[in-house]
Design an enzyme around this catalytic site. Structure first.
Site, PDB file in Angstrom:
ATOM      1  N   GLU A  21      44.558  19.629  49.749  1.00 58.82           N
ATOM      2  CA  GLU A  21      44.503  18.892  51.016  1.00 58.82           C
ATOM      3  C   GLU A  21      45.812  19.027  51.785  1.00 58.82           C
ATOM      4  O   GLU A  21      45.814  19.139  53.011  1.00 58.82           O
ATOM      5  CB  GLU A  21      44.242  17.409  50.767  1.00 58.82           C
ATOM      6  CG  GLU A  21      42.889  17.081  50.181  1.00 58.82           C
ATOM      7  CD  GLU A  21      42.754  15.594  49.952  1.00 58.82           C
ATOM      8  OE1 GLU A  21      42.174  14.930  50.824  1.00 58.82           O
ATOM      9  OE2 GLU A  21      43.241  15.101  48.909  1.00 58.82           O
ATOM     10  N   TYR A  53      53.455   2.862  75.695  1.00 57.06           N
ATOM     11  CA  TYR A  53      52.551   3.523  74.766  1.00 57.06           C
ATOM     12  C   TYR A  53      52.806   5.011  74.650  1.00 57.06           C
ATOM     13  O   TYR A  53      52.347   5.636  73.697  1.00 57.06           O
ATOM     14  CB  TYR A  53      51.077   3.186  74.971  1.00 57.06           C
ATOM     15  CG  TYR A  53      50.531   3.141  76.360  1.00 57.06           C
ATOM     16  CD1 TYR A  53      50.095   4.275  76.980  1.00 57.06           C
ATOM     17  CD2 TYR A  53      50.412   1.926  77.010  1.00 57.06           C
ATOM     18  CE1 TYR A  53      49.547   4.220  78.246  1.00 57.06           C
ATOM     19  CE2 TYR A  53      49.873   1.860  78.280  1.00 57.06           C
ATOM     20  CZ  TYR A  53      49.441   3.019  78.896  1.00 57.06           C
ATOM     21  OH  TYR A  53      48.910   2.959  80.148  1.00 57.06           O
ATOM     22  N   GLU A  72      47.402   5.158  53.055  1.00 57.97           N
ATOM     23  CA  GLU A  72      48.064   3.859  53.034  1.00 57.97           C
ATOM     24  C   GLU A  72      49.540   3.997  53.380  1.00 57.97           C
ATOM     25  O   GLU A  72      50.105   3.157  54.104  1.00 57.97           O
ATOM     26  CB  GLU A  72      47.913   3.203  51.650  1.00 57.97           C
ATOM     27  CG  GLU A  72      46.497   2.797  51.305  1.00 57.97           C
ATOM     28  CD  GLU A  72      45.640   3.901  50.682  1.00 57.97           C
ATOM     29  OE1 GLU A  72      44.589   3.560  50.102  1.00 57.97           O
ATOM     30  OE2 GLU A  72      45.997   5.094  50.779  1.00 57.97           O
ATOM     31  N   LYS A  97      40.356   9.937  57.821  1.00 59.89           N
ATOM     32  CA  LYS A  97      40.345  11.342  57.406  1.00 59.89           C
ATOM     33  C   LYS A  97      38.884  11.777  57.399  1.00 59.89           C
ATOM     34  O   LYS A  97      38.045  11.138  56.775  1.00 59.89           O
ATOM     35  CB  LYS A  97      40.927  11.497  56.006  1.00 59.89           C
ATOM     36  CG  LYS A  97      40.859  12.933  55.475  1.00 59.89           C
ATOM     37  CD  LYS A  97      41.120  13.021  53.978  1.00 59.89           C
ATOM     38  CE  LYS A  97      42.506  12.559  53.652  1.00 59.89           C
ATOM     39  NZ  LYS A  97      42.839  12.840  52.237  1.00 59.89           N
TER      40      LYS A  97
END
Length: 117
Positions: A21, A53, A72, A97
């Site tokens: 990955e 932003y 996380e 994902k």
């Protein structure tokens, strides 16, 4: 209080627990919601009185270019950096994902974290 959201931020990045990955990469979607008091900005029409932003996006983009094993970890890093920006009272970061490698069909895996000042 008000809320500023950046939704559907798209990235191709190299996050994942498995080495493959981190080598091949994947598509990700990032959503950021910021609780803030932007009354002064609404009254004065001045960017300096609210969350920028464009700066929030730059923080997210920088963290998405770093390789991490866990989503996380990514959302924590993004949220912690955004929380340091002026006018930010609370931030919630969600990262998805697409097609995670789970040996089954799954459109996306999503991790969300809320941080407060």
């Amino acid at each position: 209080m008000g809320k500023i959201k950046l939704e559907g931020l798209a990235f191709y990045a190299y996050h994942g627990y498995h080495a493959i990955e981190r080598e091949k990469g994947n598509h990700f979607e990032l959503n950021i919601a910021i609780d803030t008091d932007f009354h002064d900005a609404a009254d004065t029409d001045e960017l300096s009185k609210t969350v920028d932003y464009e700066r929030v996006y730059a923080i997210a983009k920088e963290e998405m270019t770093n390789t991490s094993k866990l989503l996380e970890h990514v959302v924590k890093n993004i949220g912690a950096k955004i929380l340091l920006e002026k006018c930010v009272n609370e931030v919630e970061v969600s990262l998805s994902k697409f097609n995670p490698p789970i040996n089954g069909e799954c459109k996306r895996a999503t991790v969300s974290l809320k941080l407060t000042n």
